[in-house]
Scaffold this motif. Sequence first.
Motif, PDB file in Angstrom:
ATOM      1  N   THR A  13       0.828  -1.213   0.000  1.00  0.00           N
ATOM      2  CA  THR A  13       0.000   0.000   0.000  1.00  0.00           C
ATOM      3  C   THR A  13       0.857   1.255   0.000  1.00  0.00           C
ATOM      4  O   THR A  13       0.511   2.242  -0.674  1.00  0.00           O
ATOM      5  CB  THR A  13      -0.959   0.020   1.214  1.00  0.00           C
ATOM      6  OG1 THR A  13      -0.182  -0.173   2.404  1.00  0.00           O
ATOM      7  CG2 THR A  13      -2.008  -1.061   1.102  1.00  0.00           C
ATOM      8  N   ASP A  14       2.009   1.244   0.673  1.00  0.00           N
ATOM      9  CA  ASP A  14       2.890   2.429   0.655  1.00  0.00           C
ATOM     10  C   ASP A  14       3.378   2.722  -0.760  1.00  0.00           C
ATOM     11  O   ASP A  14       3.324   3.853  -1.239  1.00  0.00           O
ATOM     12  CB  ASP A  14       4.113   2.221   1.574  1.00  0.00           C
ATOM     13  CG  ASP A  14       3.720   2.365   3.060  1.00  0.00           C
ATOM     14  OD1 ASP A  14       2.533   2.727   3.310  1.00  0.00           O
ATOM     15  OD2 ASP A  14       4.584   2.113   3.916  1.00  0.00           O
ATOM     16  N   HIS A  15       3.886   1.656  -1.395  1.00  0.00           N
ATOM     17  CA  HIS A  15       4.407   1.853  -2.749  1.00  0.00           C
ATOM     18  C   HIS A  15       3.298   2.264  -3.710  1.00  0.00           C
ATOM     19  O   HIS A  15       3.487   3.114  -4.577  1.00  0.00           O
ATOM     20  CB  HIS A  15       5.081   0.564  -3.260  1.00  0.00           C
ATOM     21  CG  HIS A  15       6.482   0.411  -2.758  1.00  0.00           C
ATOM     22  ND1 HIS A  15       6.779  -0.142  -1.529  1.00  0.00           N
ATOM     23  CD2 HIS A  15       7.672   0.766  -3.309  1.00  0.00           C
ATOM     24  CE1 HIS A  15       8.083  -0.140  -1.344  1.00  0.00           C
ATOM     25  NE2 HIS A  15       8.663   0.404  -2.417  1.00  0.00           N
ATOM     26  N   LEU A  16       2.134   1.650  -3.539  1.00  0.00           N
ATOM     27  CA  LEU A  16       1.008   1.957  -4.425  1.00  0.00           C
ATOM     28  C   LEU A  16       0.603   3.417  -4.267  1.00  0.00           C
ATOM     29  O   LEU A  16       0.374   4.115  -5.261  1.00  0.00           O
ATOM     30  CB  LEU A  16      -0.180   1.036  -4.087  1.00  0.00           C
ATOM     31  CG  LEU A  16      -1.402   1.153  -5.008  1.00  0.00           C
ATOM     32  CD1 LEU A  16      -1.044   0.699  -6.434  1.00  0.00           C
ATOM     33  CD2 LEU A  16      -2.573   0.320  -4.489  1.00  0.00           C
ATOM     34  N   ALA A  17       0.587   3.898  -3.022  1.00  0.00           N
ATOM     35  CA  ALA A  17       0.208   5.298  -2.781  1.00  0.00           C
ATOM     36  C   ALA A  17       1.241   6.232  -3.412  1.00  0.00           C
ATOM     37  O   ALA A  17       0.886   7.266  -4.007  1.00  0.00           O
ATOM     38  CB  ALA A  17       0.105   5.556  -1.277  1.00  0.00           C
ATOM     39  N   GLY A  18       2.537   5.857  -3.307  1.00  0.00           N
ATOM     40  CA  GLY A  18       3.594   6.683  -3.914  1.00  0.00           C
ATOM     41  C   GLY A  18       3.445   6.757  -5.414  1.00  0.00           C
ATOM     42  O   GLY A  18       3.533   7.841  -6.023  1.00  0.00           O
ATOM     43  N   MET A  19       3.182   5.575  -6.020  1.00  0.00           N
ATOM     44  CA  MET A  19       3.037   5.529  -7.477  1.00  0.00           C
ATOM     45  C   MET A  19       1.816   6.353  -7.891  1.00  0.00           C
ATOM     46  O   MET A  19       1.864   7.096  -8.883  1.00  0.00           O
ATOM     47  CB  MET A  19       2.890   4.078  -7.926  1.00  0.00           C
ATOM     48  CG  MET A  19       2.922   3.858  -9.425  1.00  0.00           C
ATOM     49  SD  MET A  19       1.314   4.128 -10.206  1.00  0.00           S
ATOM     50  CE  MET A  19       0.467   2.617  -9.714  1.00  0.00           C
ATOM     51  N   ALA A  20       0.744   6.254  -7.118  1.00  0.00           N
ATOM     52  CA  ALA A  20      -0.488   6.989  -7.453  1.00  0.00           C
ATOM     53  C   ALA A  20      -0.230   8.491  -7.397  1.00  0.00           C
ATOM     54  O   ALA A  20      -0.654   9.230  -8.308  1.00  0.00           O
ATOM     55  CB  ALA A  20      -1.609   6.607  -6.486  1.00  0.00           C
ATOM     56  N   ALA A  21       0.506   8.936  -6.383  1.00  0.00           N
ATOM     57  CA  ALA A  21       0.790  10.368  -6.267  1.00  0.00           C
ATOM     58  C   ALA A  21       1.623  10.842  -7.468  1.00  0.00           C
ATOM     59  O   ALA A  21       1.336  11.892  -8.078  1.00  0.00           O
ATOM     60  CB  ALA A  21       1.543  10.656  -4.967  1.00  0.00           C
ATOM     61  N   ASP A  22       2.649  10.043  -7.838  1.00  0.00           N
ATOM     62  CA  ASP A  22       3.488  10.413  -8.989  1.00  0.00           C
ATOM     63  C   ASP A  22       2.650  10.478 -10.262  1.00  0.00           C
ATOM     64  O   ASP A  22       2.768  11.403 -11.068  1.00  0.00           O
ATOM     65  CB  ASP A  22       4.601   9.368  -9.198  1.00  0.00           C
ATOM     66  CG  ASP A  22       5.650   9.419  -8.084  1.00  0.00           C
ATOM     67  OD1 ASP A  22       5.612  10.410  -7.304  1.00  0.00           O
ATOM     68  OD2 ASP A  22       6.470   8.485  -8.002  1.00  0.00           O
ATOM     69  N   GLY A  23       1.822   9.444 -10.423  1.00  0.00           N
ATOM     70  CA  GLY A  23       1.015   9.364 -11.643  1.00  0.00           C
ATOM     71  C   GLY A  23       0.035  10.520 -11.756  1.00  0.00           C
ATOM     72  O   GLY A  23      -0.083  11.148 -12.813  1.00  0.00           O
ATOM     73  N   LEU A  24      -0.670  10.823 -10.665  1.00  0.00           N
ATOM     74  CA  LEU A  24      -1.657  11.913 -10.695  1.00  0.00           C
ATOM     75  C   LEU A  24      -0.966  13.247 -10.974  1.00  0.00           C
ATOM     76  O   LEU A  24      -1.497  14.099 -11.693  1.00  0.00           O
ATOM     77  CB  LEU A  24      -2.422  11.964  -9.371  1.00  0.00           C
ATOM     78  CG  LEU A  24      -3.389  10.786  -9.149  1.00  0.00           C
ATOM     79  CD1 LEU A  24      -3.952  10.805  -7.716  1.00  0.00           C
ATOM     80  CD2 LEU A  24      -4.545  10.829 -10.165  1.00  0.00           C
ATOM     81  N   ALA A  25       0.257  13.403 -10.408  1.00  0.00           N
ATOM     82  CA  ALA A  25       0.991  14.651 -10.645  1.00  0.00           C
ATOM     83  C   ALA A  25       1.382  14.759 -12.117  1.00  0.00           C
ATOM     84  O   ALA A  25       1.211  15.811 -12.748  1.00  0.00           O
ATOM     85  CB  ALA A  25       2.235  14.699  -9.767  1.00  0.00           C
ATOM     86  N   ALA A  26       1.919  13.648 -12.673  1.00  0.00           N
ATOM     87  CA  ALA A  26       2.362  13.679 -14.083  1.00  0.00           C
ATOM     88  C   ALA A  26       1.184  13.981 -15.004  1.00  0.00           C
ATOM     89  O   ALA A  26       1.296  14.768 -15.953  1.00  0.00           O
ATOM     90  CB  ALA A  26       2.995  12.344 -14.474  1.00  0.00           C
ATOM     91  N   ILE A  27       0.020  13.362 -14.689  1.00  0.00           N
ATOM     92  CA  ILE A  27      -1.156  13.578 -15.543  1.00  0.00           C
ATOM     93  C   ILE A  27      -1.682  14.998 -15.384  1.00  0.00           C
ATOM     94  O   ILE A  27      -1.945  15.697 -16.356  1.00  0.00           O
ATOM     95  CB  ILE A  27      -2.250  12.541 -15.194  1.00  0.00           C
ATOM     96  CG1 ILE A  27      -1.807  11.155 -15.675  1.00  0.00           C
ATOM     97  CG2 ILE A  27      -3.589  12.924 -15.820  1.00  0.00           C
ATOM     98  CD1 ILE A  27      -2.627  10.003 -15.110  1.00  0.00           C
TER      99      ILE A  27
END
Length: 349
Positions: A13-27
Amino acid sequence: MRLPDQPSLRDYTDHLAGMAADGLAAIGDAPDLDALEAARVAFLGDRRGEILEFQRALGLLARDDKPEAGKRFNTVKRQLEQALAERHAELGRAGAGYHPPLDRTMPARPQWRGAKHPVTLVIEEIAAIFRELGFTIALGPEAEREWYNFTSLNFPADHPAMDMHDTLYVQDDVLLRTHTSPVQVRTLQRYAPPIRILAPGNVYRRDFFDASHAPMFAQIEGLCVDEGVSFVDLKATLGHFAQRFFGSARARFRPSFFPFTEPSAEMDIECQLCQGAGCAACKGTGWMEILGSGMVHPAVLEAAGIDSEKYTGWAFGMGPARIAQQRYGVGDIRVFYDSDVRFLEQITE
Ligand SMILES: [Zn+2]
């Protein structure tokens, strides 16, 4: 940062949350559609998208952790997809009326451009050569009076030469001219010598339309009248013309007959197709007739009101279509009148 080989639910869940934050920022920060597409490929792409690692990792988790992890995975994926769709719509709206920058290296669209007809090209080339020799262009009517077309040019009404000049009569006295020679008389009536004119134009004969004849064709007439003009001037001028127009081709004169010239001569040039060796086009003689010429008959000068004791002159007439046949190696004269662009576009200069 990669997931451990045996991730705990916390790791996941930690890694998933990190990836989600990066992805939402990039988009969310994508400045244009290209950048947005790059973000989509990086996070949601089918081949290397970061989401794939989490999809695979679901299988590595402890059995009890899988439902919770799966739920979070689906939530993140949906968030990313939704953000992508929203940003796409935003950029699309902003991009309405947007034009890509002008690419000056892009090849131009081919543009169809009209061109001059081969016969016109030949007439212009001939006119340019004679212009250098002091000749100006003169024009006359195509519907001509009988007097100008025949009588003034020394055609007796019952002369056999008239047979070649059968034509259409518009009225009793008005016909479609059979040659450009009437322009000679009209010019002589109007201007005083010295006269040097070139008269191009269409003429009409009652000819069949075959490989070497047409009922309507272009002719070019030349006329020079001055004091002391002799046959030497005729030969020299036409010889110079043949040299200029046909290159090094040899020319010859043969005695001939025309009612309006005396003496009369036809000029031949060495056949351009076989270089004088003899071929079908020149009927094996090695020579091609290109024009008729002669010293202007005193009766023609007198008919036009010119003193034939004081002035002499010479004249010639030629068919630019015949010359274009030679120039461009065309066997059948009819193709000049067909207006077939597939033929004409092969001869554009
Ligand atoms: Zn030949």
